[in-house]
Design an enzyme around this catalytic site. Sequence first.
Site, PDB file in Angstrom:
ATOM      1  N   ASP A  62       0.820  -1.201   0.000  1.00 47.94           N
ATOM      2  CA  ASP A  62       0.000   0.000   0.000  1.00 47.94           C
ATOM      3  C   ASP A  62       0.861   1.261   0.000  1.00 47.94           C
ATOM      4  OD1 ASP A  62      -2.230  -1.571  -0.011  1.00 47.94           O
ATOM      5  OD2 ASP A  62      -2.922  -1.037   1.989  1.00 47.94           O
ATOM      6  N   ASN A  87      -5.090   8.529   1.302  1.00 48.91           N
ATOM      7  CA  ASN A  87      -5.470   7.930   2.589  1.00 48.91           C
ATOM      8  C   ASN A  87      -5.830   8.970   3.643  1.00 48.91           C
ATOM      9  OD1 ASN A  87      -5.472   5.209   2.197  1.00 48.91           O
ATOM     10  ND2 ASN A  87      -3.513   4.794   3.184  1.00 48.91           N
ATOM     11  N   ASP A 115      -2.605  14.458  20.803  1.00 45.04           N
ATOM     12  CA  ASP A 115      -1.334  14.246  20.112  1.00 45.04           C
ATOM     13  C   ASP A 115      -1.437  14.667  18.654  1.00 45.04           C
ATOM     14  OD1 ASP A 115      -0.079  13.209  22.302  1.00 45.04           O
ATOM     15  OD2 ASP A 115       0.330  11.249  21.441  1.00 45.04           O
ATOM     16  N   ALA A 144      -6.420   2.518   7.656  1.00 51.73           N
ATOM     17  CA  ALA A 144      -4.983   2.678   7.912  1.00 51.73           C
ATOM     18  C   ALA A 144      -4.776   3.324   9.292  1.00 51.73           C
ATOM     19  CB  ALA A 144      -4.364   3.494   6.777  1.00 51.73           C
ATOM     20  N   TYR A 145      -4.125   4.446   9.351  1.00 56.64           N
ATOM     21  CA  TYR A 145      -3.757   5.043  10.638  1.00 56.64           C
ATOM     22  C   TYR A 145      -4.990   5.370  11.495  1.00 56.64           C
ATOM     23  CZ  TYR A 145      -0.917   7.921  13.835  1.00 56.64           C
ATOM     24  OH  TYR A 145      -0.280   8.448  14.933  1.00 56.64           O
TER      25      TYR A 145
END
Lengths: 297, 297, 297, 297
Positions: free
Chosen positions: D70, D144, D174, D186-187
């Site tokens: 990816d 993304n 954060d 993803a993240y």
Amino acid sequence: MTLRRALILANFEKAAVRELAAELEPWLTERVDEVRLEGDIRGFSAELESLTVAERAALRPDLVVVLGGDGALLGAVRAFADEPVPTLGINLGHVGFLASTPATRWRDTLERVLAGEGVTEERARLEVEWGAEEDRGARAMALNDVVLQRGSHQGMVRASLWVDGVWVTNYRADGLIVATPSGSTAYSLSAGGPILEPNVDALVVTPICSQGLSNRSIVLDAKGELEVRVEGASGLVTLAIDGQAFHTLQRGDRVRLRRHPKPSRLLALPGLDPYRRLRDRLGWGGEHAPGNGPGVS
Amino acid sequence: MTLRRALILANFEKAAVRELAAELEPWLTERVDEVRLEGDIRGFSAELESLTVAERAALRPDLVVVLGGDGALLGAVRAFADEPVPTLGINLGHVGFLASTPATRWRDTLERVLAGEGVTEERARLEVEWGAEEDRGARAMALNDVVLQRGSHQGMVRASLWVDGVWVTNYRADGLIVATPSGSTAYSLSAGGPILEPNVDALVVTPICSQGLSNRSIVLDAKGELEVRVEGASGLVTLAIDGQAFHTLQRGDRVRLRRHPKPSRLLALPGLDPYRRLRDRLGWGGEHAPGNGPGVS
Amino acid sequence: MTLRRALILANFEKAAVRELAAELEPWLTERVDEVRLEGDIRGFSAELESLTVAERAALRPDLVVVLGGDGALLGAVRAFADEPVPTLGINLGHVGFLASTPATRWRDTLERVLAGEGVTEERARLEVEWGAEEDRGARAMALNDVVLQRGSHQGMVRASLWVDGVWVTNYRADGLIVATPSGSTAYSLSAGGPILEPNVDALVVTPICSQGLSNRSIVLDAKGELEVRVEGASGLVTLAIDGQAFHTLQRGDRVRLRRHPKPSRLLALPGLDPYRRLRDRLGWGGEHAPGNGPGVS
Amino acid sequence: MTLRRALILANFEKAAVRELAAELEPWLTERVDEVRLEGDIRGFSAELESLTVAERAALRPDLVVVLGGDGALLGAVRAFADEPVPTLGINLGHVGFLASTPATRWRDTLERVLAGEGVTEERARLEVEWGAEEDRGARAMALNDVVLQRGSHQGMVRASLWVDGVWVTNYRADGLIVATPSGSTAYSLSAGGPILEPNVDALVVTPICSQGLSNRSIVLDAKGELEVRVEGASGLVTLAIDGQAFHTLQRGDRVRLRRHPKPSRLLALPGLDPYRRLRDRLGWGGEHAPGNGPGVS
């Protein structure tokens, strides 16, 4: 371990359990003075509960072997709640957190146990009392958890938590779980709670689907006395002990919880990896497969 | 509490802190043999670190008063890490988890403390050592937490967790937080960790943005020795001590953590509600406002 | 908005509701041809359901005013499920996500609505059909959510999720919530789900206390057809429609869900801050209080 | 699909990638007029960026084949950001969410693609502009996610979120992730966000380790314009585009995000199970292993 009397507890509905019992009973009879086999764990526990303490003590074995999973073991532990008996859980399915000996290894594990070489893990238990404010007559013991929860047709439960008589917080939620370290990997985990290593001297309180979004678990010193008060509910509230025994609470009722002075004693084969069950349960093995040895690929 | 020597630590950038210090110093000077006021906590801590152990011991006060929030108190505790000094945190903002005395109550709290009637809360600390496998020269102390984390331009950190030499699990995450009960309400909480009551004898390990989705916190017995190994990283990994001191780790480095034998000693006014800070921090007061008294409306 | 017929729905158990109704009814009677006041929302809905579609259509008002919270509004919307009526929710407690007009502002809001200046928010609804595989006779409409859940004395529900006939995943959990954007801020949020803005054309599926720890919500295009199949359960499974109507499912039953072509139409005062309810619900206001204006202090 | 010009993008550091490229290039050369092979995706993208729009258009192929995971595909998509080219990701490791064709099936997939029988999935992209209030000169495209995050030695980022000019909420965290449906797995997923099916017309905003505990993701209509304002930070804030390109923000800077009118076009073999990647990523396969067929065991 000089064993006079062993008790095999099993649920005979499953064929695999019956087969294992048929092998195990004669094997054990050759090695122990007296072996009793019971094929209905719930029935047997209920029968014991109808006896006096003295009658129950007279029946007390030196060893309980449970054939089944964690659920069967929770039921077996309930049978001798006052005075825990060393218990070996032989697991016929996935490795459990309580019933940790795989069925394929029953023979060598029992040999080691009979030779006094088994490992005994002490697992903290909860003692629960509940009832109206003045009268807290009902009492039970839990190895995993005590859960207050709303009925499925009802609205939120409102409850408050107290530690040693001091108010901690209020909950408005589907329910509230108070778990031992053993129970931290069961229902409490599904509700978002942390994992407590078996030897941590603490309890964990986790709300179920809290309406307040800062719904974090609180880990409390097991030396304290907890109280949960049912402040409000649109109907009856269920009190579940180890997910197996159910009682009914109503508004105003109080549930008092403390660590029982006598832990359960679970037997196991020495040298088992203490974290393997955890990694299996959490699917960690799959997600972070270590390379050769315990490194990271 | 017979006090010979008191130290006031404050960060003088804030006017409110300077004003409070100007009131507090003469008040304390009338009651204690020797009072020293330092207006730069970081600078003072760094100065102390350059001294020998004996020189540092010679400067050791009997009481530290910190003016500021939890951050200031973490810095002050670092100054006398080897041999903790009873420390009173006077908070100029929100009530903190560490600096628990509101500025409005400094006078009566200090009077009680000087009369020996203050409450001393012992708070567990972490001792950390790190370095390459053979050589773990670097060492520090943390009151809240030790955090391993990736740089902001870098990929995941891969790390493994070990307890008393036994492998527990692997992480692939932004980082990993090891927190004391004090630290469980700080960064660990933001990363999804549970709250540990201050007197629970445990540590909590919480991954930050774990790639594995079963990213639960593990609560471990504080008597064990933890090790975190940096298995891989696309660059350098930061090791943050109480969010204030920063060091650099690389692939293969090991971080060893154990509870320090000497806890921090935090002073407070007797009779403070131990759970108020928690409810404030979590917004629980607002969400589940109790009715009159601690009931539930 | 030329209104011939208005219906006021209220639950008369609460004194504040009766008082507001006593003010509102004559006020509205002066401005609308025909006003009907019902003091029992559930009873009225049940009465309507026993009528034929034609009879129900004959009773259909041009405007419904609901006095109460989100629960009352959900009940009112059910009364005219086939053909939604513009509905104004006047909230006597906290500001709701559905009943968004505070009681203090009923007069100016209704004036604007009658003058055709009210804002109409369209809110997607779910159409649900369920039953055994061949026979999916039962049918209902939900504005917030459709929930499958285990009874409180029973074990996990096992269910599978399908989208447009393609298998997505399996769940082993206390239950499963399928929510509209409106419902995303209700039960789904308590179970860990995300917030969907009202105008997002999607549904969200959130498991309740999933045994699998990767229990994330899935946001699905509202144009698809969802099916949830009850793969297994230790007893009966409850199907809850908007937390108000309850039905029973058993192993093998299927629940089919799709967005209903006609959304609910909720009326509101123009110019209301669309995100205020969200910040209130989430306690965001308190935690991150903006300074002057919408900045951050 | 009549193809004149194909481009193969690969990272030649890995031997397996070089080997596959050595097989693929001659195969493709026999079937397409002109084939270009690039062994350094980052270098190639940077080279393209230094060209004028016209020069870049002149180099534009009809098909891009990416060899890698990816990450490689995200880099390849960046090369032709203005005018997306149909892109086939051939995955040499685990099946990816973007690079969905396993290496073992490159031949039949490319045959189908060249025969015009490939499936084209359109994936929404984000267009990002940032800078000081008056001057938002910088601009990029993300497939993304766009992430604002603090440096690893720094304190919390304070940011506010705005939709179509209306203030939504503030964050103290954060960082903050704005993800497309592609990026939701993803993240954003690691930070606790929900999964968005690729065809949902929405974006999801997820805070990273929010200090406020009601840190839920918000799913917003992709037709809106989002703005994130950096309200405060103790140092510089990093802006990460698809986890690959990094920029620096400071207090007061604004980041504007909207869906780009032209989606990426990802090619795949017809008939691939659209949810398999999801189940693999989430370990759902393992946890809820279906029996024979897609039922539940």
